[in-house]
Design a protein around this motif. Structure first.
Motif, PDB file in Angstrom:
ATOM      1  N   ARG A  83      -7.932   3.655  -1.394  1.00 14.65           N
ATOM      2  CA  ARG A  83      -6.976   2.605  -1.037  1.00 14.65           C
ATOM      3  C   ARG A  83      -5.596   2.944  -1.601  1.00 14.65           C
ATOM      4  O   ARG A  83      -5.485   3.513  -2.702  1.00 14.65           O
ATOM      5  CB  ARG A  83      -7.426   1.249  -1.613  1.00 14.65           C
ATOM      6  CG  ARG A  83      -8.733   0.717  -1.018  1.00 14.65           C
ATOM      7  CD  ARG A  83      -8.513   0.271   0.419  1.00 14.65           C
ATOM      8  NE  ARG A  83      -9.681  -0.337   1.038  1.00 14.65           N
ATOM      9  CZ  ARG A  83     -10.584   0.333   1.762  1.00 14.65           C
ATOM     10  NH1 ARG A  83     -10.487   1.650   1.931  1.00 14.65           N
ATOM     11  NH2 ARG A  83     -11.598  -0.305   2.328  1.00 14.65           N
ATOM     12  N   THR A  84      -4.553   2.563  -0.885  1.00 15.78           N
ATOM     13  CA  THR A  84      -3.186   2.949  -1.240  1.00 15.78           C
ATOM     14  C   THR A  84      -2.454   1.805  -1.947  1.00 15.78           C
ATOM     15  O   THR A  84      -2.405   0.685  -1.418  1.00 15.78           O
ATOM     16  CB  THR A  84      -2.410   3.318   0.046  1.00 15.78           C
ATOM     17  OG1 THR A  84      -3.219   4.203   0.823  1.00 15.78           O
ATOM     18  CG2 THR A  84      -1.086   3.976  -0.266  1.00 15.78           C
ATOM     19  N   VAL A 102      -2.584  -7.599  -4.175  1.00 15.64           N
ATOM     20  CA  VAL A 102      -2.703  -8.859  -3.452  1.00 15.64           C
ATOM     21  C   VAL A 102      -4.167  -9.304  -3.537  1.00 15.64           C
ATOM     22  O   VAL A 102      -5.084  -8.510  -3.321  1.00 15.64           O
ATOM     23  CB  VAL A 102      -2.292  -8.705  -1.968  1.00 15.64           C
ATOM     24  CG1 VAL A 102      -2.579  -9.986  -1.197  1.00 15.64           C
ATOM     25  CG2 VAL A 102      -0.820  -8.327  -1.868  1.00 15.64           C
ATOM     26  N   HIS A 104      -6.925 -11.202  -1.816  1.00 16.00           N
ATOM     27  CA  HIS A 104      -7.179 -11.710  -0.464  1.00 16.00           C
ATOM     28  C   HIS A 104      -8.667 -11.984  -0.260  1.00 16.00           C
ATOM     29  O   HIS A 104      -9.276 -11.571   0.727  1.00 16.00           O
ATOM     30  CB  HIS A 104      -6.584 -10.771   0.596  1.00 16.00           C
ATOM     31  CG  HIS A 104      -7.081  -9.360   0.515  1.00 16.00           C
ATOM     32  ND1 HIS A 104      -8.183  -8.935   1.187  1.00 16.00           N
ATOM     33  CD2 HIS A 104      -6.621  -8.283  -0.165  1.00 16.00           C
ATOM     34  CE1 HIS A 104      -8.390  -7.643   0.928  1.00 16.00           C
ATOM     35  NE2 HIS A 104      -7.447  -7.227   0.095  1.00 16.00           N
ATOM     36  N   VAL A 109     -12.269  -3.791  -0.739  1.00 16.98           N
ATOM     37  CA  VAL A 109     -12.715  -3.050  -1.914  1.00 16.98           C
ATOM     38  C   VAL A 109     -11.741  -3.283  -3.071  1.00 16.98           C
ATOM     39  O   VAL A 109     -12.109  -3.750  -4.151  1.00 16.98           O
ATOM     40  CB  VAL A 109     -12.775  -1.527  -1.591  1.00 16.98           C
ATOM     41  CG1 VAL A 109     -13.240  -0.738  -2.806  1.00 16.98           C
ATOM     42  CG2 VAL A 109     -13.659  -1.264  -0.387  1.00 16.98           C
ATOM     43  N   ALA A 110     -10.457  -2.960  -2.815  1.00 18.61           N
ATOM     44  CA  ALA A 110      -9.473  -2.971  -3.895  1.00 18.61           C
ATOM     45  C   ALA A 110      -9.147  -4.388  -4.384  1.00 18.61           C
ATOM     46  O   ALA A 110      -9.075  -4.626  -5.599  1.00 18.61           O
ATOM     47  CB  ALA A 110      -8.197  -2.269  -3.428  1.00 18.61           C
ATOM     48  N   GLU A 269      -8.570  -0.550   5.412  1.00 16.42           N
ATOM     49  CA  GLU A 269      -7.626   0.571   5.373  1.00 16.42           C
ATOM     50  C   GLU A 269      -8.110   1.720   6.272  1.00 16.42           C
ATOM     51  O   GLU A 269      -7.302   2.384   6.908  1.00 16.42           O
ATOM     52  CB  GLU A 269      -7.401   1.052   3.928  1.00 16.42           C
ATOM     53  CG  GLU A 269      -6.297   2.098   3.851  1.00 16.42           C
ATOM     54  CD  GLU A 269      -5.730   2.336   2.467  1.00 16.42           C
ATOM     55  OE1 GLU A 269      -5.646   1.378   1.673  1.00 16.42           O
ATOM     56  OE2 GLU A 269      -5.359   3.491   2.184  1.00 16.42           O
TER      57      GLU A 269
END
Ligand SMILES: Cc1cc2nc3c(=O)[nH]c(=O)nc-3n(C[C@H](O)[C@H](O)[C@H](O)COP(=O)(O)OP(=O)(O)OC[C@H]3O[C@@H](n4cnc5c(N)ncnc54)[C@H](O)[C@@H]3O)c2cc1C
Length: 288
Positions: A83-84, A102, A104, A109-110, A269
């Motif tokens: 993830r970026t 963020v 959400h 995942v992130a 993503e």
């Protein structure tokens, strides 16, 4: 890209900045070695690729030095997710990297990882990369984005000289999502409310109808050469704000090189990367 080194950090601390933004500070004071191989760059939109290792994978037992290739022989269900994220701050003295995520909900995942992050937990990342920094030759600066771009816009505003002129438009759920940003007196910061979380509001407040679009289009244009930085939900940015800036306002690529989607509603993503590839192909076809 697969051969890039993966730097090993660990969560140093977390801080809930707003109901929908959580700060995770990564350090290497414990078993991590991250800053031995991590070299900060001077871009204000510096970003890293976070590598989320699947449960049950023993990272120490993988081929070292660690790269994405180290995971190659693992079965599909044990492949890491990538993830970026923007580097909000890199502190070389404290050997810390600050990332604002963020929040959400439970999907993804992130986002959920950041909410659950606890000190000492390992964190793996590649990079940094980056492409943008405010150009002192611009007469004024235009920034626009949603929560996902708050870290990059915040870093850019901080980097501006005291006499800089500009406008920033930041779309968030509501007043509770505003954070303090440091900007020169000549740069106005406007918070735009969409009325809820970006992935939950109806289409009438998102994508082609995102309130950020109207805010940017309605603002009076300042005199002289503008430099533009716009990132956030991809439909709003790529199909609405980018054509407005490039075609209607006629800003050429040199001054509007940093306009892109950071995420897409309804897509992870991985499937967003597919969306971007299709858009690029369609645009290449249209201009051929
Ligand atoms: C260069 C760059 C820098 C970025 N910097 C940041 C940053 O500093 N902070 C940050 O939070 N994000 C940033 N992003 C965006 C981030 O990479 C995406 O939001 C990513 O999809 C989050 O991964 P995830 O695992 O949480 O969700 P995913 O698994 O990718 O997606 C799961 C679901 O969550 C939804 N979703 C994803 N992101 C959001 C969101 N922001 N709001 C609401 N719903 C969402 C998706 O549409 C999907 O339905 C950046 C992206 C890029 C390209």
């Amino acid at each position: 890209m697969a051969t890039r080194p993966i730097h090993t950090f660990e969560v140093a601390r977390t801080e809930q900045l707003t109901p929908h933004l959580i700060r995770v500070v990564l350090g290497d004071a414990g078993s991590g070695t991250g800053f031995d191989t991590f070299t900060p760059n001077s871009y204000t939109d510096a970003y890293v690729k976070l590598v989320f290792v699947a449960d049950g994978v023993d990272v120490a037992a993988l081929p070292q030095p660690l790269t994405l290739d180290s995971f190659k022989t693992l079965p599909a269900e044990q492949q890491p997710a990538v993830r970026t994220y923007t580097v909000r701050r890199a502190d070389t003295e404290r050997r810390e990297v600050t990332i604002d995520f963020v929040v959400h909900g439970d999907h993804g995942v992130a986002g959920p990882w950041a909410v659950a992050a606890t000190p000492g937990q390992p964190a793996y990342l590649m990079g940094p990369s980056g492409a943008y920094a405010p150009d002192a030759a611009a007469d004024w600066h235009l920034f626009a984005g949603d929560e996902s771009a708050v870290p990059a816009i915040g870093a850019a505003l901080e980097a501006l000289p005291d006499n800089a002129i500009g406008k920033a438009f930041i779309e968030v759920g509501g007043p509770e999502d505003e954070i303090e940003l440091t900007a020169p007196p000549g740069v106005e910061v406007n918070w735009i409310y969409r009325g809820g979380r970006a992935d939950l509001v109806p289409e009438s407040q998102a994508g082609d109808q995102a309130p950020l679009i109207a805010a940017v289009k309605e603002t009076p244009w300042l005199p002289g050469q503008v430099q533009v930085f716009i990132h956030g939900e991809a439909q709003a940015v790529m199909h609405n704000l980018r054509p407005y800036i490039r075609k209607e306002r006629g800003v050429d690529a040199k001054w509007a090189s940093s306009i892109s989607g950071y995420w897409r509603r309804g897509r992870t993503e991985e499937t967003f990367r597919q969306w971007k590839a299709e858009l690029a192909k369609a645009e290449a076809g249209a201009s051929a």
